[in-house]
Structures are given as C-alpha cells and as structure tokens.
Design an enzyme around this catalytic site. Structure first.
Site, PDB file in Angstrom:
ATOM      1  N   CYS A 130       0.817  -1.223   0.000  1.00 17.88           N
ATOM      2  CA  CYS A 130       0.000   0.000   0.000  1.00 17.88           C
ATOM      3  C   CYS A 130       0.854   1.278   0.000  1.00 17.88           C
ATOM      4  CB  CYS A 130      -0.959  -0.018   1.176  1.00 17.88           C
ATOM      5  SG  CYS A 130      -0.242  -0.551   2.720  1.00 17.88           S
ATOM      6  N   HIS A 243      -2.327   6.711   4.003  1.00 19.90           N
ATOM      7  CA  HIS A 243      -0.881   6.770   4.226  1.00 19.90           C
ATOM      8  C   HIS A 243      -0.317   8.023   3.555  1.00 19.90           C
ATOM      9  CE1 HIS A 243      -1.058   2.808   5.771  1.00 19.90           C
ATOM     10  NE2 HIS A 243      -0.374   2.137   4.867  1.00 19.90           N
TER      11      HIS A 243
HETATM   12  N1  LIG Z   1      -5.143  -2.854   5.419  1.00 20.44           N
HETATM   13  C1  LIG Z   1      -4.519  -2.358   4.372  1.00 20.44           C
HETATM   14  O1  LIG Z   1      -4.407  -1.136   4.186  1.00 20.44           O
HETATM   15  C2  LIG Z   1      -3.905  -3.288   3.358  1.00 20.44           C
HETATM   16  C3  LIG Z   1      -3.371  -2.738   2.197  1.00 20.44           C
HETATM   17  C4  LIG Z   1      -2.803  -3.579   1.246  1.00 20.44           C
HETATM   18  C5  LIG Z   1      -2.795  -4.943   1.465  1.00 20.44           C
HETATM   19  N2  LIG Z   1      -3.328  -5.445   2.605  1.00 20.44           N
HETATM   20  C6  LIG Z   1      -3.307  -6.907   2.782  1.00 20.44           C
HETATM   21  O2  LIG Z   1      -4.652  -7.391   2.734  1.00 20.44           O
HETATM   22  C7  LIG Z   1      -4.785  -8.507   3.609  1.00 20.44           C
HETATM   23  C8  LIG Z   1      -5.924  -8.256   4.593  1.00 20.44           C
HETATM   24  O3  LIG Z   1      -5.678  -7.092   5.331  1.00 20.44           O
HETATM   25  P1  LIG Z   1      -6.776  -6.374   6.236  1.00 20.44           P
HETATM   26  O4  LIG Z   1      -6.143  -5.116   6.651  1.00 20.44           O
HETATM   27  O5  LIG Z   1      -8.096  -6.351   5.559  1.00 20.44           O
HETATM   28  O6  LIG Z   1      -6.853  -7.384   7.491  1.00 20.44           O
HETATM   29  P2  LIG Z   1      -8.057  -7.631   8.516  1.00 20.44           P
HETATM   30  O7  LIG Z   1      -8.881  -6.417   8.712  1.00 20.44           O
HETATM   31  O8  LIG Z   1      -7.408  -8.243   9.707  1.00 20.44           O
HETATM   32  O9  LIG Z   1      -8.975  -8.727   7.776  1.00 20.44           O
HETATM   33  C9  LIG Z   1      -8.532 -10.041   7.580  1.00 20.44           C
HETATM   34  C10 LIG Z   1      -9.581 -10.817   6.804  1.00 20.44           C
HETATM   35  O10 LIG Z   1      -9.072 -12.130   6.579  1.00 20.44           O
HETATM   36  C11 LIG Z   1      -9.998 -13.074   7.077  1.00 20.44           C
HETATM   37  N3  LIG Z   1      -9.338 -14.267   7.589  1.00 20.44           N
HETATM   38  C12 LIG Z   1      -8.460 -14.339   8.611  1.00 20.44           C
HETATM   39  N4  LIG Z   1      -8.112 -15.635   8.833  1.00 20.44           N
HETATM   40  C13 LIG Z   1      -8.807 -16.378   7.931  1.00 20.44           C
HETATM   41  C14 LIG Z   1      -8.901 -17.754   7.669  1.00 20.44           C
HETATM   42  N5  LIG Z   1      -8.209 -18.668   8.367  1.00 20.44           N
HETATM   43  N6  LIG Z   1      -9.716 -18.164   6.672  1.00 20.44           N
HETATM   44  C15 LIG Z   1     -10.427 -17.267   5.957  1.00 20.44           C
HETATM   45  N7  LIG Z   1     -10.391 -15.941   6.164  1.00 20.44           N
HETATM   46  C16 LIG Z   1      -9.577 -15.495   7.143  1.00 20.44           C
HETATM   47  C17 LIG Z   1     -10.724 -12.359   8.187  1.00 20.44           C
HETATM   48  O11 LIG Z   1     -11.934 -13.021   8.450  1.00 20.44           O
HETATM   49  P3  LIG Z   1     -12.614 -12.999   9.933  1.00 20.44           P
HETATM   50  O12 LIG Z   1     -13.268 -11.645  10.047  1.00 20.44           O
HETATM   51  O13 LIG Z   1     -13.586 -14.107   9.846  1.00 20.44           O
HETATM   52  O14 LIG Z   1     -11.514 -13.196  10.918  1.00 20.44           O
HETATM   53  C18 LIG Z   1     -10.903 -10.988   7.563  1.00 20.44           C
HETATM   54  O15 LIG Z   1     -11.969 -11.008   6.653  1.00 20.44           O
HETATM   55  C19 LIG Z   1      -3.402  -8.710   4.243  1.00 20.44           C
HETATM   56  O16 LIG Z   1      -2.700  -9.651   3.461  1.00 20.44           O
HETATM   57  C20 LIG Z   1      -2.765  -7.355   4.132  1.00 20.44           C
HETATM   58  O17 LIG Z   1      -1.355  -7.418   4.098  1.00 20.44           O
HETATM   59  C21 LIG Z   1      -3.892  -4.658   3.561  1.00 20.44           C
END
Ligand SMILES: NC(=O)c1ccc[n+]([C@@H]2O[C@H](COP(=O)([O-])OP(=O)(O)OC[C@H]3O[C@@H](n4cnc5c(N)ncnc54)[C@H](OP(=O)(O)O)[C@@H]3O)[C@@H](O)[C@H]2O)c1
Length: 352
Positions: A130, A243
C-alpha cells in the site's frame, strides 16, 4: 470469462474486504454473482452489496467452484494455501498480500503504470504494497519525464494498514488515555495513540524492515526499472486512514518545480494540492475515502543533484488495496477471451 463474472471476495469481513465490496458497487463492476468468504468465525454474518444481503461463507477448498475472479485479502498464509486452489478451479486471483508479489511468474500491477502486465498472468495477479502504491502514483509520472535514479523517503502509515483490529486498538487507547485508564496493547508492541512507531513489519538482518524494502523491490518490478534504489524509513502514526510519504527523489535529467508540476497535473489518479501560501497540501484526514492520491509540497531538493522533494497522501485501503484490485479486475475484463481464465497458461515468465 463472462462479461458478468462471478466474483469472490476472500477476507470479506476485513478492513480491505469491506472496501472491496463497496468499490465493486461504486465502480459498477459488472458482478454476475458475489460470494463472500472469511474464516469460520464470520460464517453467517450478513453484508450488503447493491442493496442485497449476502451471507458470508467459510473459506474452504471447494469454495471456488464457478467463481471467475477471486479478490484475496485474508493475509499471506491464506493466499499461499488457497490461491493455487482457486486457480486450479479456473479462477483468476487478484491477491492483496505479499505472498506472490516478487514471483517472476506473477504480474505486480498498478493499472495507471503497468496495466499491460495483466495479460501476462498465469492465474494470479498481485496487488502492490500500500505505501509503495501511494508513492508510485506520483513518482512514476516523474520517472517517465525525468528518469528517477533513487529516492530517500519516510512514510506516515495509518493504523488501518494493519487491519480492523488495529483500528480498534487506536480507538481503545485514545479512550483509555482520555479516561486516565491503563493502556492495553494487542496489535502493536507499543502504545500507538499519541505516539509514532518507526517500525512497520518485521526487521531484516541489515536493519531495514520488510515493509521498507518493498518500495525498492516492488518499485523496480512495477516501473520496469531494475536499477531503481529506495532508502525508506516506514513509520506507523496514529491516523485512522490514508498513508503519506515524504520523498526526496534524484533524477537523471534536470527537473524544475514548474516542469514537475506540469507532469503531475496530467497524471491519472493524482491530484496536485500545492499552495503552501494558503496552507494547502495533501492531508491524510481528507484523502480518506478518496480514490485519487494527492501530491504537494513540491520543491527543489537542496541536497541532491537534479533532486525534487515532495509529499504524497492516499487512502491505502483504496488505491493501496481495494480500488487497485478492482481496477485490475476491470483490466481483466478488457482482455480477449481466453486470456481471462487461469485455465489458459501459455505466457512467458515476467522479468523486472
Ligand atoms: N489494510 C490495508 O491497508 C492493506 C493494504 C494492502 C494490502 N493489505 C493486505 O490485505 C490482507 C488483509 O488485510 P486487512 O487489513 O483487511 O486485514 P483484517 O482487517 O485483519 O482482515 C482479515 C480478513 O481475513 C480473514 N481471515 C483471517 N483468517 C482467515 C482464515 N483462516 N480463513 C479465511 N479468512 C480469514 C478475516 O476473516 P474474519 O473476520 O472471519 O476473521 C478478515 O476477513 C493482508 O494480506 C494485508 O497485508 C492490507
């Protein structure tokens, strides 16, 4: 692929997943059917898309039957395990994690920069880090005009970059501080409320963090510029969303502020907010929920030859994740039939 594809969002309940659902709706992506997947914890949870209620299902190995495009944002471990399964089922995966970004056979794409790489996919396309995405939205047009050689940068990264739990952590710590209660920590190693942490992602042997090296490594691949160098310090700040990155860039050719401004004004997906006399410059508070990134504080860098200093802000949940992923899906739909499916896999390996 159908022009009304069946789309799955993996990690639909997370910070990025929720934005993916909103972005698909806002951009009127021609979704034929939407499947929402998350962990067993979320099974049965109901989310809304185009006024319809969709029940979240558990991510399982047979969840991808009939799915054309899967937008993954559930972390690197889940992507490594389930993206190959989805590809085998005939899906094209757009992955938000870092799992495949540096894989030579996986295109790493910011559509405003290298949309053409989408057609080289073999089933998986990676979405960039990001902070890298926000920085490159301003750096790449300047590179095209003046030829960037290296940058020195510091990031100011919002807590939503760490996911939904980190947003709760900042809210809770602000509340605890106001009430004079002891601070509790679950996500970050130190208090983030009223503090800044020069620490994003894990530390490498050379002292940089993994996050800091993504700017150079991913920047090289996306810009097709193997000689690009980036020395970055990534900092987590108590901002909820968007960011910012302060960049000093050195170019091969002479650059003036006027010439740089003219280039940036024409750049897609980028606003120029640069009127210091009126206290106008990009601020994360106002870039939150905006599709465009913004650049400002343009000035000749006084410590570099052919140098320009500038400041970029952008909503990392959108341009750094959900929006970029949906834009990649839009590029997929433009490909001739046969290039859209992961069932056809006859393209050469990608090089940086
Ligand atoms: N946040 C950002 O700005 C951003 C930017 C670029 C890339 N990313 C990437 O995007 C990904 C998600 O980030 P996020 O910020 O959205 O994280 P988050 O808010 O913690 O959300 C994680 C998601 O993954 C699901 N999950 C976790 N464990 C799982 C499992 N065992 N099986 C199926 N689903 C599962 C969660 O479901 P539950 O709700 O059921 O736990 C939730 O829907 C990461 O790889 C991160 O590096 C994030």
């Amino acid at each position: 692929m159908s022009q009304k594809p069946h789309v799955a969002v993996v990690g639909a309940t997370g910070a990025v997943g929720i934005e993916m659902i909103k972005t698909l709706e806002k951009r009127q992506f021609p979704v034929g059917k939407l499947t929402l997947l998350a962990s067993a914890r979320s099974t049965g949870k109901r989310l809304t898309f185009r006024g319809e209620t969709i029940t979240v299902k558990e991510l399982t190995k047979d969840a991808f039957e009939g799915v054309d495009i899967a937008l993954f944002s559930a972390g690197g471990g889940i992507s490594k395990e389930f993206a190959p399964i989805a590809v085998k089922a005939g899906c094209v995966v757009v992955d938000n994690s870092s799992a495949f970004r540096m894989d030579d056979t996986v295109p790493l794409v910011i559509p405003e920069i290298n949309a053409g790489d989408v057609k080289l996919h073999r089933g998986i396309i990676a979405n960039p880090n990001c902070t890298t995405a926000v920085a490159l939205m301003a750096l790449y047009p300047l590179h095209q005009a003046f030829g960037v050689t290296r940058i020195f940068a510091s990031s100011y990264q919002a807590v939503s970059g760490t996911g939904a739990k980190a947003i709760e952590e900042l809210k809770r710590q602000v509340d605890q501080t106001v009430k004079g209660q002891p601070i509790t920590k679950e996500v970050y190693p130190h208090q983030i409320a009223f503090n800044v942490l020069p620490h994003v992602d894990s530390f490498l042997a050379d002292g940089y963090t993994k996050e800091e090296m993504k700017m150079q490594n991913e920047g090289r691949k996306i810009m097709h510029h193997p000689g690009f160098r980036a020395s970055v310090t990534c900092v987590r700040v108590p901002v909820y969303r968007a960011h910012s990155v302060a960049i000093s860039a050195e170019f091969e050719r002479p650059v003036t502020v006027e010439a740089a401004r003219a280039v940036l004004k024409k750049a897609p997906g980028l606003q120029v907010i640069d009127e210091p006399a009126k206290n106008l410059y990009p601020q994360p508070l106002f870039m939150a929920e905006q599709d465009d990134c913004a650049v400002g504080r343009l000035r000749r860098d006084c410590a570099l030859e052919n140098g320009l200093a500038f400041w970029v802000s952008g909503d990392q949940l959108l341009k750094g994740a959900a929006l970029n992923a949906v834009q990649i899906a839009e590029e997929l739909l433009k490909l001739p039939t046969g290039k859209t499916s992961s069932r056809k896999q006859a393209e050469p390996a990608l090089t940086a």
